[in-house]
Enzyme design. Structure first.
Site, PDB file in Angstrom:
ATOM      1  N   SER A 103       0.829  -1.203   0.000  1.00 16.02           N
ATOM      2  CA  SER A 103       0.000   0.000   0.000  1.00 16.02           C
ATOM      3  C   SER A 103       0.871   1.264   0.000  1.00 16.02           C
ATOM      4  O   SER A 103       1.680   1.444  -0.909  1.00 16.02           O
ATOM      5  CB  SER A 103      -0.962  -0.039   1.194  1.00 16.02           C
ATOM      6  OG  SER A 103      -2.007   0.877   1.038  1.00 16.02           O
ATOM      7  N   HIS A 255      -7.425  -5.908  -0.313  1.00 13.69           N
ATOM      8  CA  HIS A 255      -6.247  -5.046  -0.241  1.00 13.69           C
ATOM      9  C   HIS A 255      -5.136  -5.635   0.617  1.00 13.69           C
ATOM     10  O   HIS A 255      -3.961  -5.386   0.376  1.00 13.69           O
ATOM     11  CB  HIS A 255      -6.669  -3.680   0.319  1.00 13.69           C
ATOM     12  CG  HIS A 255      -5.562  -2.675   0.388  1.00 13.69           C
ATOM     13  ND1 HIS A 255      -4.906  -2.209  -0.729  1.00 13.69           N
ATOM     14  CD2 HIS A 255      -4.983  -2.047   1.449  1.00 13.69           C
ATOM     15  CE1 HIS A 255      -3.984  -1.325  -0.372  1.00 13.69           C
ATOM     16  NE2 HIS A 255      -4.004  -1.213   0.947  1.00 13.69           N
TER      17      HIS A 255
END
Length: 287
Positions: A103, A255
């Site tokens: 991320s 994610h």
């Protein structure tokens, strides 16, 4: 035999950087792990046990997250975080490494590869952030208000850890008490919100495509098809703008790929590194 495991702190650029170092005497390859926003080394808890069996592993808590410092003097820009990690690796005697970023950590990994390409042999980007612009000027100005960190705290409390986990994990059954408390723990002290305030203020925009084009480091991009935080479209754009990149997509994955697919991520990382080693051996044989 269990690899030696060192936990430590280094004072770098006026802040306290926490790291965990897993030494593997049988390996010459070091992996540096960089977590994402609102996270810590905890997010690699399922991946590290696999990686440390074959490589030296350094996992860093980015300030103001995890066990790192929350200094109100530190510049919380991506460039400064990248330079701080570079300095940490130098203090640990690491001359080159494979960087693995999740991320926001992926964007910082790209900054490291851009700033110091000779240090980074390869980069693995796990659902890396990309193409985010800097915060709006009105928000940056508001961050100078003395009580702004309380607004940040209230905003994060409103969304809550459980809701955030449900947003980043495709398979909701993975969310258990250990995961919940692991992601909650860093936010039990108010100092982190002052650091987050400075992160909002200092965070420059993500690297533009012009700078991405200049990165020659081989990059492996791994994405969850159901990523709601950094959609797959961002991964495809990064794949296009990074000259030497490969994109792997996991179905039914969100994610938080290091938590959701640790074994598959590990295998792809190992293949990525093995291919690099094979190429080096062949090049040496030719000479």
């Amino acid at each position: 035999m269990e690899s030696p495991h060192y936990k430590g702190h280094q004072q770098i650029n006026g802040n306290d950087l926490y790291y965990e170092y897993y030494k593997n005497e049988a390996s010459t390859i070091t992996l540096v792990l960089i977590h994402g926003f609102l996270s810590s080394s905890f997010s690699f808890r399922r991946l590290i046990p696999l990686l440390k069996e074959e490589y030296n592993v350094v996992s860093v808590d980015l300030p103001p997250f995890g066990n790192s410092g929350k200094s109100t003097q530190f510049i919380y820009s991506y460039e400064n975080m990248a330079k701080s990690i570079i300095e940490l690796t130098q203090k640990l005697g690491v001359k080159e490494f494979v960087v693995i970023g999740h991320s926001m950590g992926g964007q910082i990994s790209l900054n490291i590869a851009y700033l110091q390409p000779d240090l980074v042999k390869r980069a693995v980007l796990l659902c890396s952030s990309g193409y985010l612009e800097r915060s709006k000027q009105s928000l940056i100005l508001a961050s100078y208000l003395p009580f702004f960190h309380l607004i940040v705290k209230r905003h994060l409390a409103r969304s809550g850890v459980l809701k955030n986990l449900q947003n980043v994990v495709y398979n909701q059954s993975l969310i258990d008490e250990e995961m919940f408390h692991g992601y909650m723990r860093p936010f039990l002290e108010d100092d982190i919100f002052k650091g987050l305030t400075r992160l909002i203020r200092h965070r420059e925009g993500d690297l533009p495509k012009e700078k991405l084009h200049q990165i020659n480091t081989p990059c492996l991009l791994i994405w969850g098809e159901q990523d709601k935080v950094v959609p797959l479209q961002i991964g495809k754009r990064l794949h296009h703008d990074l000259k030497h990149s490969n994109l792997i997509v996991f179905e039914e994955t969100g994610h938080l790929v290091p938590e959701e697919r640790p074994e598959e991520v590990f295998l792809h990382i190992r293949n990525f590194i093995v291919n690099d080693e094979d190429a080096t051996i062949k090049a040496n044989e030719l000479h």
